[in-house]
Design an enzyme around this catalytic site. Structure first.
Site, PDB file in Angstrom:
ATOM      1  N   ARG A  27     -58.939  -3.568 -13.072  1.00 14.26           N
ATOM      2  CA  ARG A  27     -60.044  -3.890 -13.987  1.00 14.26           C
ATOM      3  C   ARG A  27     -61.404  -3.515 -13.418  1.00 14.26           C
ATOM      4  O   ARG A  27     -62.414  -4.160 -13.706  1.00 14.26           O
ATOM      5  CB  ARG A  27     -60.044  -5.373 -14.363  1.00 14.26           C
ATOM      6  CG  ARG A  27     -58.858  -5.812 -15.196  1.00 14.26           C
ATOM      7  CD  ARG A  27     -59.129  -7.180 -15.828  1.00 14.26           C
ATOM      8  NE  ARG A  27     -57.877  -7.783 -16.295  1.00 14.26           N
ATOM      9  CZ  ARG A  27     -57.512  -9.042 -16.079  1.00 14.26           C
ATOM     10  NH1 ARG A  27     -58.300  -9.852 -15.393  1.00 14.26           N
ATOM     11  NH2 ARG A  27     -56.379  -9.503 -16.545  1.00 14.26           N
ATOM     12  N   ARG A  31     -66.365  -6.278 -17.233  1.00 17.93           N
ATOM     13  CA  ARG A  31     -67.549  -7.067 -17.575  1.00 17.93           C
ATOM     14  C   ARG A  31     -68.409  -7.476 -16.394  1.00 17.93           C
ATOM     15  O   ARG A  31     -69.516  -7.977 -16.588  1.00 17.93           O
ATOM     16  CB  ARG A  31     -67.107  -8.321 -18.351  1.00 17.93           C
ATOM     17  CG  ARG A  31     -66.619  -8.020 -19.756  1.00 17.93           C
ATOM     18  CD  ARG A  31     -66.166  -9.291 -20.453  1.00 17.93           C
ATOM     19  NE  ARG A  31     -64.944  -9.819 -19.861  1.00 17.93           N
ATOM     20  CZ  ARG A  31     -64.458 -11.033 -20.100  1.00 17.93           C
ATOM     21  NH1 ARG A  31     -65.124 -11.862 -20.893  1.00 17.93           N
ATOM     22  NH2 ARG A  31     -63.334 -11.432 -19.536  1.00 17.93           N
ATOM     23  N   ASP A  77     -55.981  -0.659 -22.843  1.00 16.41           N
ATOM     24  CA  ASP A  77     -55.413  -2.004 -22.839  1.00 16.41           C
ATOM     25  C   ASP A  77     -53.911  -1.887 -23.037  1.00 16.41           C
ATOM     26  O   ASP A  77     -53.434  -0.957 -23.719  1.00 16.41           O
ATOM     27  CB  ASP A  77     -56.018  -2.856 -23.959  1.00 16.41           C
ATOM     28  CG  ASP A  77     -55.682  -4.330 -23.793  1.00 16.41           C
ATOM     29  OD1 ASP A  77     -56.411  -5.027 -23.067  1.00 16.41           O
ATOM     30  OD2 ASP A  77     -54.667  -4.775 -24.355  1.00 16.41           O
ATOM     31  N   TYR A 153     -46.690 -10.971 -25.496  1.00 18.88           N
ATOM     32  CA  TYR A 153     -47.805 -11.038 -26.449  1.00 18.88           C
ATOM     33  C   TYR A 153     -47.311 -10.826 -27.878  1.00 18.88           C
ATOM     34  O   TYR A 153     -47.797 -11.475 -28.820  1.00 18.88           O
ATOM     35  CB  TYR A 153     -48.862  -9.992 -26.099  1.00 18.88           C
ATOM     36  CG  TYR A 153     -49.656 -10.311 -24.863  1.00 18.88           C
ATOM     37  CD1 TYR A 153     -50.794 -11.111 -24.924  1.00 18.88           C
ATOM     38  CD2 TYR A 153     -49.272  -9.817 -23.613  1.00 18.88           C
ATOM     39  CE1 TYR A 153     -51.532 -11.404 -23.789  1.00 18.88           C
ATOM     40  CE2 TYR A 153     -49.999 -10.105 -22.475  1.00 18.88           C
ATOM     41  CZ  TYR A 153     -51.126 -10.899 -22.566  1.00 18.88           C
ATOM     42  OH  TYR A 153     -51.844 -11.194 -21.430  1.00 18.88           O
TER      43      TYR A 153
END
Length: 353
Positions: A27, A31, A77, A153
């Site tokens: 990652r 962010r 993703d 998921y």
């Protein structure tokens, strides 16, 4: 096309022990970077962000420009696969990924590989452009989620604390669950091969939720699919290294090292370093495993943990990374300090030699 024969990451994945380990972070495009947060605001949704090559290329390049990592991992993703198979996927601020959950065996009929590559064409375009734009010394990593992690998921409808829906399927509707896993093995293999053909030099398969299974289930639903995917890649694109990340697999990491056929294992934060050196690094390259929250905390504790990892694993084939993804609250100067220490350790080792 940018390429060089002496890329550090590729050397480590060939089993070489290097003067200093290559480094990249899971990652690393994310962010914690202010430039990423500004870029994210240009997309109407996170899925849109992943499937817009202009934005995905820029997001991938940002940490390379700032820190000079030895590898860039494609910005995307793991849930683009359910999207490409026809499942509704969206992302909500504060809730994360949301999916229209598969609840009954007949719901599996809604999934189809027919439009897979068309739905993922933007990802392949991103890979092609990255291979052209990355510095020659930087390795491009493609990736996908492992079948079990992606299936979790799909069945839960999002993130889960207990994975109850997935486990109910595996234990109570085993044949149907196997159908889903088989579909994901095939689709994920197609996806990774297409990434390689577009320019990915390495692929990593993320099984972030491997550790929720007991032993035999983990062998069946995590190791088995990983072995199948690795075998396919090795058969069709034998020059491309495969990294597996079976997070939480514990002692069963040893089985992945012995039986998966992978070139490297990503180590989670829980694995003892000496055990990993003796049981895993003797068989293949290891990658990891600094605690992402240690990187947040910084200070002497961070320096000490980095030194321990380097001392334990730096004497064999090794890639420095975190034990999971970097978190949004990570201070930028802590990342810089980590890189300086690793590169400084290299210089000290060379002088000592």
């Amino acid at each position: 096309m940018n390429q060089t024969s002496d890329k550090l990451l590729l050397s480590a994945l060939r089993g070489e022990t290097l003067p200093r380990p290559p480094i990249w972070l899971m990652r690393q495009a994310g962010r914690y970077l202010p430039e990423y947060r500004a870029l994210r605001g240009q997309a109407k949704s996170f899925l849109d962000f992943c499937l817009t090559p202009d934005l995905a290329v820029e997001a991938t390049l940002q940490p390379i420009r700032r820190y000079g990592f030895d590898a860039a991992i494609l910005f995307s993703d793991i849930l683009v696969i359910p999207h490409a198979l026809g499942q509704k996927v969206w992302f909500e601020e504060g809730r994360g990924p949301q999916l229209e959950a598969i609840q009954r065996p007949e719901d599996l009929a809604r999934l189809s590989q027919d439009g897979l590559h068309e739905a993922l064409a933007a990802v392949y375009e991103t890979v092609r452009r990255l291979r052209e734009e990355l510095p020659a010394e930087v390795t491009l990593i493609g990736f996908a989620g492992a079948p079990w992690t992606v299936a979790s998921y799909m069945l839960e409808g999002g993130s889960s604390k207990d994975f109850a829906a997935g486990k109910r399927w595996a234990y109570g509707a085993t044949e149907d669950f196997q159908r889903l896993i088989d579909l994901l093995v095939e689709a994920t293999g197609d996806y990774l091969i297409a990434q390689i053909d577009a320019g990915a030099e390495v692929v990593q398969i993320f099984d972030s939720w491997a550790g929720v299974w007991p032993e035999e289930a983990l062998r069946r639903w995590c190791l088995g699919p990983a072995k199948a995917l690795t075998a396919r890649i090795k058969a069709e694109r034998p020059q491309v290294p495969v990294i597996l990340f079976p997070r939480g697999a514990g002692l069963l990491y040893r089985d992945f090292a012995q039986d998966s056929g992978a070139d490297a294992l990503g180590l989670d934060t829980t694995l003892p370093l000496a055990w990993a050196r003796e049981e895993l690094q003797s068989k293949l390259t290891v990658q990891g495993n600094l605690d992402p929250l240690r990187l947040v905390a910084g200070g002497e504790g961070l320096r000490g943990d980095i030194e321990r990892i380097l001392q334990e694993l730096g004497g064999g084939p090794f890639i420095f990374n975190l034990g999971h993804g970097i978190v949004p609250q990570t201070p930028l100067d802590h990342v810089e300090a980590m890189l300086e220490q690793i590169r400084g350790w290299t210089a000290a080792e060379r002088r000592a030699g």
